[in-house]
Scaffold this active site. Structure first.
Site, PDB file in Angstrom:
ATOM      1  N   ASP A  18     -88.968 155.787 -55.953  1.00 19.41           N
ATOM      2  CA  ASP A  18     -87.574 155.880 -55.520  1.00 19.41           C
ATOM      3  C   ASP A  18     -86.871 157.072 -56.169  1.00 19.41           C
ATOM      4  OD1 ASP A  18     -85.425 154.977 -54.013  1.00 19.41           O
ATOM      5  OD2 ASP A  18     -84.634 153.753 -55.645  1.00 19.41           O
ATOM      6  N   ASN A  66     -86.676 150.148 -44.499  1.00 13.67           N
ATOM      7  CA  ASN A  66     -86.387 151.582 -44.354  1.00 13.67           C
ATOM      8  C   ASN A  66     -86.290 152.023 -42.892  1.00 13.67           C
ATOM      9  OD1 ASN A  66     -88.264 152.495 -47.349  1.00 13.67           O
ATOM     10  ND2 ASN A  66     -86.057 152.231 -47.120  1.00 13.67           N
TER      11      ASN A  66
HETATM   12  C1  IPE Z   1     -87.190 156.983 -51.847  1.00 18.95           C
HETATM   13  O1  IPE Z   1     -86.138 157.847 -51.884  1.00 18.95           O
HETATM   14  C2  IPE Z   1     -87.994 157.148 -50.584  1.00 18.95           C
HETATM   15  C3  IPE Z   1     -87.862 156.029 -49.641  1.00 18.95           C
HETATM   16  C4  IPE Z   1     -87.240 154.907 -49.855  1.00 18.95           C
HETATM   17  C5  IPE Z   1     -88.488 156.180 -48.354  1.00 18.95           C
HETATM   18  P1  IPE Z   1     -84.658 157.486 -51.448  1.00 18.95           P
HETATM   19  O2  IPE Z   1     -84.347 158.182 -50.174  1.00 18.95           O
HETATM   20  O3  IPE Z   1     -84.434 156.022 -51.455  1.00 18.95           O
HETATM   21  O4  IPE Z   1     -83.833 158.163 -52.629  1.00 18.95           O
HETATM   22  P2  IPE Z   1     -82.579 157.578 -53.388  1.00 18.95           P
HETATM   23  O5  IPE Z   1     -83.013 156.289 -54.023  1.00 18.95           O
HETATM   24  O6  IPE Z   1     -81.501 157.365 -52.359  1.00 18.95           O
HETATM   25  O7  IPE Z   1     -82.239 158.643 -54.379  1.00 18.95           O
HETATM   26  C1  IPE Z   2     -87.459 151.102 -52.133  1.00 16.91           C
HETATM   27  O1  IPE Z   2     -86.508 152.107 -52.140  1.00 16.91           O
HETATM   28  C2  IPE Z   2     -88.524 151.398 -51.125  1.00 16.91           C
HETATM   29  C3  IPE Z   2     -89.360 152.562 -51.416  1.00 16.91           C
HETATM   30  C4  IPE Z   2     -89.292 153.319 -52.455  1.00 16.91           C
HETATM   31  C5  IPE Z   2     -90.345 152.842 -50.421  1.00 16.91           C
HETATM   32  P1  IPE Z   2     -85.113 151.956 -51.369  1.00 16.91           P
HETATM   33  O2  IPE Z   2     -84.311 153.143 -51.722  1.00 16.91           O
HETATM   34  O3  IPE Z   2     -85.357 151.690 -49.934  1.00 16.91           O
HETATM   35  O4  IPE Z   2     -84.534 150.622 -52.030  1.00 16.91           O
HETATM   36  P2  IPE Z   2     -83.040 150.088 -52.083  1.00 16.91           P
HETATM   37  O5  IPE Z   2     -82.486 150.156 -50.689  1.00 16.91           O
HETATM   38  O6  IPE Z   2     -82.295 150.988 -53.025  1.00 16.91           O
HETATM   39  O7  IPE Z   2     -83.170 148.709 -52.622  1.00 16.91           O
HETATM   40 MG    MG Z   3     -83.741 154.675 -52.870  1.00 17.23          MG
END
Ligand code: IPE
Ligand code: IPE
Ligand code: MG
Length: 234
Positions: A18, A66
């Site tokens: 994340d 997602n």
């Molecule tokens: C993690 O990066 C990747 C996925 C969940 C697909 P994020 O896009 O969630 O990045 P943050 O947590 O918003 O910084």
């Molecule tokens: C968790 O990240 C899923 C992945 C890293 C693939 P998210 O960014 O989707 O999680 P939330 O929404 O902050 O809980």
């Molecule tokens: Mg995230």
């Protein structure tokens, strides 16, 4: 070669990757650049865990939730996954890594599904690290689907127990993760490995996924090595 001598290494490490979007923001870049930077980091992270001879590494790349992100971001994440398979598969295979996919394969676009199945097939006899990519993975869906398949196979009420249910999860042959790492500072599982995490050690770091490097990995491994696990016993 590993830099540190760490006794008591985990056999299976699982990571919630994340923080890509916050990384992009910090660098004044558009979101998708964060996802590309995160994808690029996968190779380095796999190398470090392979150095430490970790048997199983699972990376949570895309959750069932997602899909609710903006269409353009979802498309971008599918593209990143596709290009990662294309660019990394050969090297992973040469290194003896066995690839697995955890999640709802049939919701992926057909070409991506073929790539995932091809990568799994190509590497299935490899004897090095097992690298599982959780893509379109959700713990609740995994358990619900396991129950559905169990019933569809005619398993009777008396035969339903923790062991028989586990056989219907995505990868019953993979041991439960000893250590679950989440980058990006949030302290939650976000629907990851709900069944398998029962006795996992949890480690949270503020490092954002694209910046999760060797030093950060070693910090997590050292922290794990000092944990006392009880599994409810004393
Ligand atoms: C993690 O990066 C990747 C996925 C969940 C697909 P994020 O896009 O969630 O990045 P943050 O947590 O918003 O910084
Ligand atoms: C968790 O990240 C899923 C992945 C890293 C693939 P998210 O960014 O989707 O999680 P939330 O929404 O902050 O809980
Ligand atoms: Mg995230």
């Amino acid at each position: 070669m590993p830099r540190l001598t760490i006794t008591n290494l985990p056999e299976h490490v699982a990571i919630v990757m994340d923080g890509n979007s916050r990384w992009a923001k910090q660098h004044g870049l558009p979101r998708f650049e964060g996802h590309w930077a995160g994808a690029k980091n996968v190779r380095h992270v796999v190398e470090v865990f392979a150095d430490y001879k970790i048997g199983y590494l699972t990376l949570f790349a895309f959750s069932t939730e997602n899909w609710s992100r903006p269409k353009s971001e979802v498309r971008g994440l599918l593209r990143v996954f596709r290009e990662m398979i294309d660019s990394e598969l050969k090297l992973l295979h040469e290194r003896g890594i066995r690839l697995r996919h955890l999640g709802v394969i049939h919701r992926l676009p057909l070409d991506l599904r073929r790539r995932v199945e091809g990568a799994t097939e190509l590497t299935k006899r490899n004897t090095g690290m097992t690298l599982s990519i959780a893509f379109d993975y959700g713990g609740r869906t995994e358990i619900t689907d396991a129950v559905r398949r169990l019933l569809a196979n005619g398993v009777t009420l008396e035969k339903i127990n923790e062991l028989s249910l586990k056989e219907y999860l995505y990868a019953p042959e993979i041991p439960d993760p000893d250590l679950i790492i989440r980058t990006g500072g949030d302290m939650r599982l976000s629907n990851f490995f709900l069944w398998q995490a029962a006795y996992s050690e949890l480690y949270f770091t503020d490092a954002l996924w694209p910046g999760f490097d060797r030093a950060e990995i070693e910090k997590a491994l050292v922290a794990y090595a000092s944990r006392q696990r009880h599994f409810g016993r004393r």
